[in-house]
Design a protein around this motif. Structure first.
Motif, PDB file in Angstrom:
ATOM      1  N   MET A 185     -10.192  -8.185   9.031  1.00  0.00           N
ATOM      2  CA  MET A 185      -8.779  -8.537   9.018  1.00  0.00           C
ATOM      3  C   MET A 185      -8.010  -7.502   9.814  1.00  0.00           C
ATOM      4  SD  MET A 185      -6.166  -8.704   5.784  1.00  0.00           S
ATOM      5  CE  MET A 185      -6.156  -6.968   5.422  1.00  0.00           C
ATOM      6  N   PRO A 186      -7.288  -7.907  10.847  1.00  0.00           N
ATOM      7  CA  PRO A 186      -6.433  -6.955  11.534  1.00  0.00           C
ATOM      8  C   PRO A 186      -5.406  -6.386  10.559  1.00  0.00           C
ATOM      9  CG  PRO A 186      -6.643  -8.970  12.774  1.00  0.00           C
ATOM     10  CD  PRO A 186      -7.263  -9.215  11.431  1.00  0.00           C
ATOM     11  N   ASN A 187      -4.992  -5.191  10.780  1.00  0.00           N
ATOM     12  CA  ASN A 187      -4.107  -4.526   9.841  1.00  0.00           C
ATOM     13  C   ASN A 187      -2.651  -4.730  10.220  1.00  0.00           C
ATOM     14  OD1 ASN A 187      -3.466  -3.077   7.618  1.00  0.00           O
ATOM     15  ND2 ASN A 187      -3.993  -1.092   8.466  1.00  0.00           N
ATOM     16  N   TYR A 188      -2.072  -5.824   9.770  1.00  0.00           N
ATOM     17  CA  TYR A 188      -0.660  -6.104   9.990  1.00  0.00           C
ATOM     18  C   TYR A 188       0.173  -5.147   9.155  1.00  0.00           C
ATOM     19  CZ  TYR A 188       3.842  -8.330   9.372  1.00  0.00           C
ATOM     20  OH  TYR A 188       5.184  -8.565   9.295  1.00  0.00           O
ATOM     21  N   ASN A 189       1.084  -4.453   9.781  1.00  0.00           N
ATOM     22  CA  ASN A 189       1.961  -3.531   9.079  1.00  0.00           C
ATOM     23  C   ASN A 189       3.355  -4.137   9.053  1.00  0.00           C
ATOM     24  OD1 ASN A 189       3.517  -1.472   8.072  1.00  0.00           O
ATOM     25  ND2 ASN A 189       2.598   0.107   9.343  1.00  0.00           N
ATOM     26  N   TRP A 190       3.781  -4.636   7.917  1.00  0.00           N
ATOM     27  CA  TRP A 190       5.069  -5.306   7.799  1.00  0.00           C
ATOM     28  C   TRP A 190       6.230  -4.374   8.131  1.00  0.00           C
ATOM     29  CZ3 TRP A 190       8.326  -3.274   4.113  1.00  0.00           C
ATOM     30  CH2 TRP A 190       7.734  -2.488   3.128  1.00  0.00           C
ATOM     31  N   ARG A 191       6.022  -3.063   8.040  1.00  0.00           N
ATOM     32  CA  ARG A 191       7.099  -2.129   8.362  1.00  0.00           C
ATOM     33  C   ARG A 191       7.458  -2.160   9.846  1.00  0.00           C
ATOM     34  NH1 ARG A 191       3.429   0.836   5.384  1.00  0.00           N
ATOM     35  NH2 ARG A 191       3.952   0.928   3.218  1.00  0.00           N
ATOM     36  N   ASP A 192       6.523  -2.646  10.686  1.00  0.00           N
ATOM     37  CA  ASP A 192       6.795  -2.744  12.116  1.00  0.00           C
ATOM     38  C   ASP A 192       7.804  -3.837  12.443  1.00  0.00           C
ATOM     39  OD1 ASP A 192       4.977  -0.707  12.566  1.00  0.00           O
ATOM     40  OD2 ASP A 192       3.343  -2.074  13.107  1.00  0.00           O
ATOM     41  N   GLN A 243      -6.227   0.433  13.457  1.00  0.00           N
ATOM     42  CA  GLN A 243      -7.112   0.981  12.435  1.00  0.00           C
ATOM     43  C   GLN A 243      -6.942   0.141  11.171  1.00  0.00           C
ATOM     44  OE1 GLN A 243      -6.124   4.941  11.262  1.00  0.00           O
ATOM     45  NE2 GLN A 243      -7.837   5.120   9.860  1.00  0.00           N
ATOM     46  N   VAL A 244      -8.036  -0.338  10.640  1.00  0.00           N
ATOM     47  CA  VAL A 244      -7.961  -1.189   9.461  1.00  0.00           C
ATOM     48  C   VAL A 244      -8.037  -0.328   8.206  1.00  0.00           C
ATOM     49  CG1 VAL A 244      -9.062  -3.069   8.207  1.00  0.00           C
ATOM     50  CG2 VAL A 244      -8.969  -3.121  10.693  1.00  0.00           C
ATOM     51  N   ARG A 245      -6.997  -0.428   7.408  1.00  0.00           N
ATOM     52  CA  ARG A 245      -6.959   0.230   6.103  1.00  0.00           C
ATOM     53  C   ARG A 245      -6.834  -0.863   5.058  1.00  0.00           C
ATOM     54  NH1 ARG A 245      -2.285   4.729   6.186  1.00  0.00           N
ATOM     55  NH2 ARG A 245      -2.404   4.172   4.005  1.00  0.00           N
ATOM     56  N   PRO A 246      -7.410  -0.670   3.889  1.00  0.00           N
ATOM     57  CA  PRO A 246      -7.205  -1.674   2.842  1.00  0.00           C
ATOM     58  C   PRO A 246      -5.719  -1.743   2.489  1.00  0.00           C
ATOM     59  CG  PRO A 246      -8.230   0.300   1.942  1.00  0.00           C
ATOM     60  CD  PRO A 246      -8.176   0.479   3.431  1.00  0.00           C
ATOM     61  N   ARG A 247      -5.272  -2.926   2.109  1.00  0.00           N
ATOM     62  CA  ARG A 247      -3.861  -3.111   1.766  1.00  0.00           C
ATOM     63  C   ARG A 247      -3.757  -3.579   0.320  1.00  0.00           C
ATOM     64  NH1 ARG A 247      -2.113  -5.661   5.766  1.00  0.00           N
ATOM     65  NH2 ARG A 247      -1.098  -3.870   6.655  1.00  0.00           N
ATOM     66  N   LEU A 248      -2.936  -2.894  -0.442  1.00  0.00           N
ATOM     67  CA  LEU A 248      -2.701  -3.207  -1.846  1.00  0.00           C
ATOM     68  C   LEU A 248      -1.409  -4.000  -1.984  1.00  0.00           C
ATOM     69  CD1 LEU A 248      -3.485  -2.740  -4.846  1.00  0.00           C
ATOM     70  CD2 LEU A 248      -1.972  -0.748  -4.782  1.00  0.00           C
ATOM     71  N   PHE A 249      -1.503  -5.146  -2.613  1.00  0.00           N
ATOM     72  CA  PHE A 249      -0.327  -5.939  -2.967  1.00  0.00           C
ATOM     73  C   PHE A 249       0.071  -5.509  -4.370  1.00  0.00           C
ATOM     74  CE2 PHE A 249       2.083  -9.358  -4.701  1.00  0.00           C
ATOM     75  CZ  PHE A 249       2.759  -9.930  -3.627  1.00  0.00           C
ATOM     76  N   VAL A 250       1.279  -4.995  -4.529  1.00  0.00           N
ATOM     77  CA  VAL A 250       1.750  -4.525  -5.838  1.00  0.00           C
ATOM     78  C   VAL A 250       2.580  -5.641  -6.464  1.00  0.00           C
ATOM     79  CG1 VAL A 250       2.998  -2.742  -7.093  1.00  0.00           C
ATOM     80  CG2 VAL A 250       1.781  -2.148  -4.976  1.00  0.00           C
ATOM     81  N   SER A 251       2.053  -6.216  -7.539  1.00  0.00           N
ATOM     82  CA  SER A 251       2.696  -7.315  -8.247  1.00  0.00           C
ATOM     83  C   SER A 251       3.436  -6.755  -9.457  1.00  0.00           C
ATOM     84  CB  SER A 251       1.627  -8.318  -8.685  1.00  0.00           C
ATOM     85  OG  SER A 251       2.206  -9.365  -9.420  1.00  0.00           O
ATOM     86  N   HIS A 252       4.678  -7.186  -9.641  1.00  0.00           N
ATOM     87  CA  HIS A 252       5.491  -6.639 -10.739  1.00  0.00           C
ATOM     88  C   HIS A 252       6.693  -7.528 -10.999  1.00  0.00           C
ATOM     89  CE1 HIS A 252       8.869  -5.236  -8.194  1.00  0.00           C
ATOM     90  NE2 HIS A 252       7.934  -5.328  -7.269  1.00  0.00           N
TER      91      HIS A 252
END
Length: 189
Positions: free
Chosen positions: A1-8, A53-62
């Motif tokens: 999975m390409p590492n999409y960074n939503w902050r961009d 660079q692919v880093r794992p992405r954590l979805f924080v549910s709350h």
């Protein structure tokens, strides 16, 4: 999975926030008639133009009431080498919520767009962590988000977890035990 960074994409209009190589892009673009999208539909490249660079992405549910706990989880995730997606840090959701009742989109169109932004965060995440407190009772989103990332990973998985914060063990929904259950900072790490 390409590492999409939503902050961009924080300075982009919310309809233009996803590059064509992001998982779910085609479905996002399919909503264009309902969301009054004016941009032309582009072909979807299979890989990003620039390797990332692919880093794992954590979805924080709350729940909204647990925003500060979710921010704490996001900070810990970053310290552990994870990217993260957290709704309260995504300015595009704020822009969409401001449209509710403003007339630019109908309430159902705005709700669908908000749900789509959350869904894009989910399908572009490798892990999910649900913040479980007394406020979680009655949430429709927390069980959905936890289950959405967990789907297809097997019966149990270390890629789904929950953080139980000041909740007695008895009211914890059974489905949370299909992932890791954390009660301390050490458990989270």
């Amino acid at each position: 999975m390409p590492n999409y960074n939503w902050r961009d994409s924080v300075n982009l209009d919310w309809l233009e926030r996803y590059p064509p190589w992001v998982r779910g892009f085609a479905e996002w673009r399919m909503q264009q008639p309902a969301l009054q999208w004016a941009a032309p539909v582009l072909p979807i490249p299979s890989q990003p133009a620039v390797p990332v660079q692919v880093r794992p992405r954590l979805f924080v549910s709350h729940r909204q009431a647990d925003q500060n706990l979710a921010l704490r989880i996001a900070w810990l995730a970053d310290q552990e080498g994870f990217e993260f997606w957290l709704d309260v840090l995504d300015p595009n959701l704020g822009q969409l919520q401001a449209l509710i009742g403003a007339g630019a989109l109908s309430n159902s169109q705005t709700s669908a767009a908000i749900a789509s932004v959350i869904e894009m965060g989910l399908i572009n995440s490798t892990h999910v962590l649900a913040v479980i407190t007394q406020n979680t009772m009655g949430s429709a989103w927390v069980p959905y988000e936890y289950g959405r990332v967990k789907t297809g990973l097997g019966v149990t998985t270390p890629q789904a977890a929950c953080w139980i914060h000041n909740v007695p063990a008895s009211p914890i929904p059974e489905y949370l035990y299909l992932g890791e259950v954390a009660t301390t900072k050490q458990d989270l790490q």
